[in-house]
Design a protein around this motif. Structure first.
Motif, PDB file in Angstrom:
ATOM      1  N   LYS A 120       4.155  -2.379 -28.736  1.00 32.88           N
ATOM      2  CA  LYS A 120       2.922  -2.332 -30.871  1.00 32.88           C
ATOM      3  C   LYS A 120       2.473  -1.258 -31.019  1.00 32.88           C
ATOM      4  CE  LYS A 120      -0.831  -5.859 -31.679  1.00 32.88           C
ATOM      5  NZ  LYS A 120      -1.677  -6.363 -31.765  1.00 32.88           N
ATOM      6  N   GLU A 121       1.676  -0.865 -29.278  1.00 31.28           N
ATOM      7  CA  GLU A 121       1.625   0.715 -29.953  1.00 31.28           C
ATOM      8  C   GLU A 121       2.407   1.162 -30.961  1.00 31.28           C
ATOM      9  OE1 GLU A 121      -0.262   1.748 -26.049  1.00 31.28           O
ATOM     10  OE2 GLU A 121      -1.784   0.671 -25.859  1.00 31.28           O
ATOM     11  N   GLU A 124       2.991   0.875 -33.727  1.00 27.78           N
ATOM     12  CA  GLU A 124       1.144   1.652 -34.776  1.00 27.78           C
ATOM     13  C   GLU A 124       1.761   2.777 -34.688  1.00 27.78           C
ATOM     14  OE1 GLU A 124      -1.779  -0.119 -32.990  1.00 27.78           O
ATOM     15  OE2 GLU A 124      -1.509  -2.177 -33.098  1.00 27.78           O
ATOM     16  N   SER A 127       4.164   4.679 -37.394  1.00 25.65           N
ATOM     17  CA  SER A 127       3.203   3.208 -38.498  1.00 25.65           C
ATOM     18  C   SER A 127       2.472   4.549 -39.160  1.00 25.65           C
ATOM     19  CB  SER A 127       3.098   1.875 -38.816  1.00 25.65           C
ATOM     20  OG  SER A 127       1.755   2.724 -37.849  1.00 25.65           O
TER      21      SER A 127
END
Length: 491
Positions: A120-121, A124, A127
């Protein structure tokens, strides 16, 4: 030194058991090192297949454990699964694992949650990286091949700006585009976030920040008329412009380059794309500017980099005028010496004025032929230079020639794409209207504008409504009315 690699599914209890045993060995044995690779369950099977294929192993299930032989260049020696590792630890170190099944399951669950958080990190972080989206049309052209390293090396957009390059061409050139992609990836440019191939026109210009139009038509007047060539260019731009409006970002910057109809391509994109900002569409004249500077440098026996402020007026790839009235020389070896930034007027340094008025002027017609026969290095450098100036500003006081949609500057009729002197600063350009031009130059500009209008007018008036011409190309409409009035008077 023993170095072991443990890899397994994040939710695998057997991987958890091997992991804790390896941690214990590393903490208590000075020469024991372990490297752990935790994979998400959804990615495990493919990862395991790939690692076994590379190393020539046969293994199924999680975990997989191997020993890296550091004294043999890091070559991997497969140990096997968890049971093989337990036997290895018992045999060499007299240590084994006494972990219960419940503990194994708890640690496996922790591993899975940790893996999900890490991924998930990573997503991010990805992104947050928003590379510049650069689209290049007719990307199989040699110009594109030379242009990609210039865009990707950091000198154009800066050493902290990542870019994504999109190569657009027809399906028949797909193999060439794929070859370009492979070479670019092999060169491992740190700032090249991605490079991709596109052959479906509907996909063109998605989220584009910059569009470089390289489309050319092969001129052979024995085969086709000028009107047919103009129609061909117009049809290309008629496809591109709506896609730019639909798919590209609102502030997209469009650069018209190539070897033929450079001005016309820029004008057609603005004509067919009514919402495209005219100040964001320019035509590159730097190739012709550079060729003229090189010709002057050869005459003066100096480096062409020292020749500045040569202006290209008019139809870039057609009838243009090379203006030397503001040209300066830097670093020229002559009787008058000064610091490196001390300029000398070029016309004062060429004592053979006859050469300028005869040989140089007559050679201007050959410049277009020379540029058109370039393999790609010169026009690629021209595009990269203009982009660098557009994003970071041109050198203070230096003149750059580009084709822009006129607004009556230098008495050039409004509404045509005409090359003239500009400066770049703060991400924009502005015409250097403070430059003084003599009567001779002013007459030449009038003739160039008239010639350009007469060349385009018959086809454009036949293919656009009068309201469109009044809105986008007012000068052509004015000339149309003038022609009608003259015809009426003659009648």
């Amino acid at each position: 030194m023993a170095k072991l690699v443990l890899a397994g599914k994040a939710n695998c209890p057997y991987y958890a058991r091997a992991e804790l045993l390896a941690d214990y060995l590393q903490a208590n044995l000075p020469d024991f090192r372990v490297h752990k690779i935790t994979q998400h369950p959804d990615k495990w099977e493919q990862w395991l297949h790939d690692i076994c294929e590379v190393n020539g192993w046969e293994h199924r299930g999680s975990p997989i454990i191997w020993r890296e032989l550091l004294d043999r260049g890091g070559k991997g020696l497969l140990l096997g699964g968890v049971n093989d590792f337990l036997e290895y630890a018992q045999h060499y170190y007299g240590i084994t694992s006494m972990m219960s099944s419940e503990e194994m399951l708890d640690i496996a669950e922790e591993n899975l949650q940790a893996r999900i958080e890490i991924e998930k990190e990573e997503e991010e972080i990805k992104s947050l990286i928003k590379p510049l989206q650069i689209w290049i049309t007719s990307a199989s052209a040699s110009i594109c091949y030379q242009l990609i390293p210039l865009l990707a090396n950091g000198e154009v957009f800066g050493m902290t700006t990542e870019i994504s390059i999109h190569l657009l061409d027809t399906d028949q050139f797909k193999d060439i585009l794929c070859g370009i992609v492979m070479e670019a990836e092999d060169m491992a440019f740190p700032l090249l976030h991605s490079i991709s191939v596109h052959t479906e026109i509907d996909e063109a210009f998605i989220q584009a920040d910059i569009i470089i139009v390289l489309d050319d038509v092969l001129l052979n007047h024995e085969v086709q008329s000028l009107e047919n060539y103009i129609r061909e260019v117009s049809e290309i731009c008629q496809v591109y412009a709506p896609l730019i409006e639909k798919n590209a970002k609102s502030g997209v910057r469009v650069i018209s380059s190539g070897k033929t109809f450079v001005n016309l391509k820029a004008m057609m994109i603005m004509t067919y794309g009514k919402s495209i900002k005219p100040e964001n569409v320019i035509a590159v004249a730097t190739s012709w500017e550079s060729a003229a500077k090189a010709m002057l440098a050869r005459k003066l026996n100096m480096n062409a980099a020292g020749v500045k402020d040569v202006i290209v007026w008019g139809n870039i790839s057609g009838c243009n005028y090379i203006d030397l009235s503001h040209a300066k020389l830097y670093g020229y070896d002559c009787a008058i010496w000064g610091p490196a930034n001390f300029p000398r007027p070029l016309l004062n340094m060429i004592y053979d004025s006859e050469w300028i008025h005869s040989e140089f002027l007559s050679a201007q017609s050959s410049l277009s032929s020379r540029v058109c026969h370039c393999v790609g290095m010169l026009p690629a450098h021209a595009v990269a230079t203009v982009l660098r100036y557009w994003y970071h500003g041109s050198p203070p006081g230096e003149i750059v020639s580009v084709g822009i949609l006129t607004k009556g500057q230098f008495c050039v009729p409004e509404g045509i794409v005409f090359s003239m002197p500009v400066r770049f600063q703060n991400g924009n350009w502005e015409v250097m209207t403070e430059l003084e031009i003599n009567e001779t130059t002013q007459e030449v500009l009038g003739c160039l504008a008239h010639e350009l209008i007469q060349r385009w007018k018959p086809y454009l008036l036949a293919h656009f409504s009068q309201s469109c011409l009044e809105e986008k190309i007012p000068v052509l409409n004015q000339h149309f009315h003038c022609s009608k009035e003259q015809t009426t008077k003659k009648g």
